[in-house]
Design a protein around this motif. Structure first.
Motif, PDB file in Angstrom:
ATOM      1  N   TYR A 119      -0.882  12.498  -9.308  1.00 61.68           N
ATOM      2  CA  TYR A 119       0.460  12.523  -8.734  1.00 61.68           C
ATOM      3  C   TYR A 119       1.264  11.341  -9.276  1.00 61.68           C
ATOM      4  CZ  TYR A 119      -1.513  15.880  -5.412  1.00 61.68           C
ATOM      5  OH  TYR A 119      -2.113  16.978  -4.853  1.00 61.68           O
ATOM      6  N   THR A 120       2.538  11.584  -9.554  1.00 59.97           N
ATOM      7  CA  THR A 120       3.367  10.524 -10.133  1.00 59.97           C
ATOM      8  C   THR A 120       3.470   9.315  -9.213  1.00 59.97           C
ATOM      9  OG1 THR A 120       5.332  11.676  -9.282  1.00 59.97           O
ATOM     10  CG2 THR A 120       4.729  12.088 -11.576  1.00 59.97           C
ATOM     11  N   GLY A 121       3.329   9.531  -7.897  1.00 61.76           N
ATOM     12  CA  GLY A 121       3.382   8.408  -6.969  1.00 61.76           C
ATOM     13  C   GLY A 121       2.291   7.378  -7.213  1.00 61.76           C
ATOM     14  N   LEU A 122       1.169   7.804  -7.772  1.00 64.31           N
ATOM     15  CA  LEU A 122       0.071   6.876  -8.048  1.00 64.31           C
ATOM     16  C   LEU A 122       0.485   5.824  -9.070  1.00 64.31           C
ATOM     17  CD1 LEU A 122      -2.956   6.067  -7.818  1.00 64.31           C
ATOM     18  CD2 LEU A 122      -3.421   7.700  -9.650  1.00 64.31           C
ATOM     19  N   LEU A 123       1.382   6.205  -9.977  1.00 67.12           N
ATOM     20  CA  LEU A 123       1.779   5.290 -11.046  1.00 67.12           C
ATOM     21  C   LEU A 123       2.585   4.111 -10.517  1.00 67.12           C
ATOM     22  CD1 LEU A 123       2.746   7.933 -13.764  1.00 67.12           C
ATOM     23  CD2 LEU A 123       0.511   6.910 -13.271  1.00 67.12           C
ATOM     24  N   ASN A 124       3.042   4.195  -9.270  1.00 71.83           N
ATOM     25  CA  ASN A 124       3.752   3.075  -8.659  1.00 71.83           C
ATOM     26  C   ASN A 124       2.798   2.038  -8.073  1.00 71.83           C
ATOM     27  OD1 ASN A 124       6.282   4.320  -9.157  1.00 71.83           O
ATOM     28  ND2 ASN A 124       6.062   5.542  -7.290  1.00 71.83           N
ATOM     29  N   VAL A 125       1.525   2.408  -7.949  1.00 68.02           N
ATOM     30  CA  VAL A 125       0.528   1.507  -7.367  1.00 68.02           C
ATOM     31  C   VAL A 125      -0.513   1.099  -8.409  1.00 68.02           C
ATOM     32  CG1 VAL A 125      -1.243   1.259  -5.577  1.00 68.02           C
ATOM     33  CG2 VAL A 125       0.871   2.502  -5.076  1.00 68.02           C
ATOM     34  N   ALA A 126      -0.943   2.046  -9.237  1.00 71.61           N
ATOM     35  CA  ALA A 126      -1.822   1.730 -10.365  1.00 71.61           C
ATOM     36  C   ALA A 126      -0.916   1.194 -11.473  1.00 71.61           C
ATOM     37  CB  ALA A 126      -2.571   2.976 -10.817  1.00 71.61           C
TER      38      ALA A 126
END
Length: 278
Positions: A119-126
């Motif tokens: 999910y693209t949202g993961l790229l804000n944390v990873a």
């Protein structure tokens, strides 16, 4: 009415024993070992579970839109392809389908049958390639260790055992219904959820090996979970969760670091130096 001799079991007693023997036989036949040597229960054929994964992935693609951001697609594929390249041939997965879903969820997953979703949202944390590799390695490990088969097998065995016990335990009554309701809760928190935590910890360790062998810095896995802890804020108590607490997860990862760093150093020396950038 016939009189039973002391040595002749009643039909009800014989039925109970037959059910218990049958269930025990199925459970014993389904016992195997995970890649780390942990005993696990797998009652379903691997091919059947893989087909379930393929079908589930197709359904997810129809319900959740894939991102149109080619930059993110290239980045995720760059990381994922290098991690999947380290999956040993013995697992029989020659190709992995990787889809980047447009969603604010901070998550990723892998399914039997060689399917990976990010999910693209993961790229804000990873925050970098190494942290994303830690997540992807973890999710691949769930598939390699057949945790999906193990989970549905455990759920099946638990539900079957409770159903059989209910049927052979006498006439229905409010007290009996209440008792078995409590047993169901006990099975959920005493069997299913702790089993999930064990799988999550195992996937962390296996995933750490995969990312390091691919040339990603395993120390970044600790930073990833520190980021996750900040992003999630307060979380429910560990005993009610299928995931280890962030603190326990970080401690376990740090505990394995000395064993996995040589994999990373060997990968770097062999020229595996990923340059995936968003």
């Amino acid at each position: 009415m016939p009189v039973l001799s002391p040595r002749q079991p009643s039909a009800k007693t014989w039925f109970k024993k037959s059910l218990l023997v049958g269930l025990t036989t199925v459970l014993v036949a389904g016992c195997s070992s995970s890649p780390t040597g942990r005993s696990q229960l797998k009652l379903f054929p691997t091919a059947e579970v893989s087909q379930m994964g393929v079908q589930s992935f197709a359904q997810m693609k129809s319900e959740t839109p894939a991102t149109a951001d080619q930059n993110k697609i290239r980045y995720v594929n760059c990381v994922a392809n290098q991690v999947t390249a380290q999956v040993p041939a013995k697992y029989g997965i020659s190709e992995w389908e990787i889809v980047v879903f447009e969603s604010e969820q901070v998550n990723a997953f892998a399914l039997p049958g060689g399917k990976v979703g990010v999910y693209t949202g993961l790229l804000n944390v990873a925050n970098n390639q190494h942290q994303l590799a830690a997540v992807i390695g973890h999710e691949l490990a769930h598939v390699l260790a057949e945790h999906g088969n193990e989970r549905i097998s455990t759920a099946f065995a638990t539900q079957t055992g409770l159903s059989l016990a209910y049927k052979i335990s006498g006439e229905p009554s409010p007290e009996k219904d209440q008792l078995f309701g409590l047993l169901g809760v006990g099975a959920q928190y005493g069997i299913v959820l702790p089993f999930g935590r064990t799988q999550e910890s195992e996937a962390d360790m296996m995933g750490l090996d995969l990312m390091a062998k691919a040339g990603f810095d395993p120390k970044e896995s600790v930073t990833l979970w520190q980021n996750m802890a900040k992003a999630s804020g307060g979380s429910q108590p560990e005993f009610m969760s299928t995931h280890p607490s962030n603190e326990r997860r970080i401690n376990d990862l740090n505990g394995r670091m000395s064993a996995v760093l040589p994999y990373y150093q060997q990968a770097q020396a062999s020229g595996r130096k990923p340059q995936c950038m968003l």
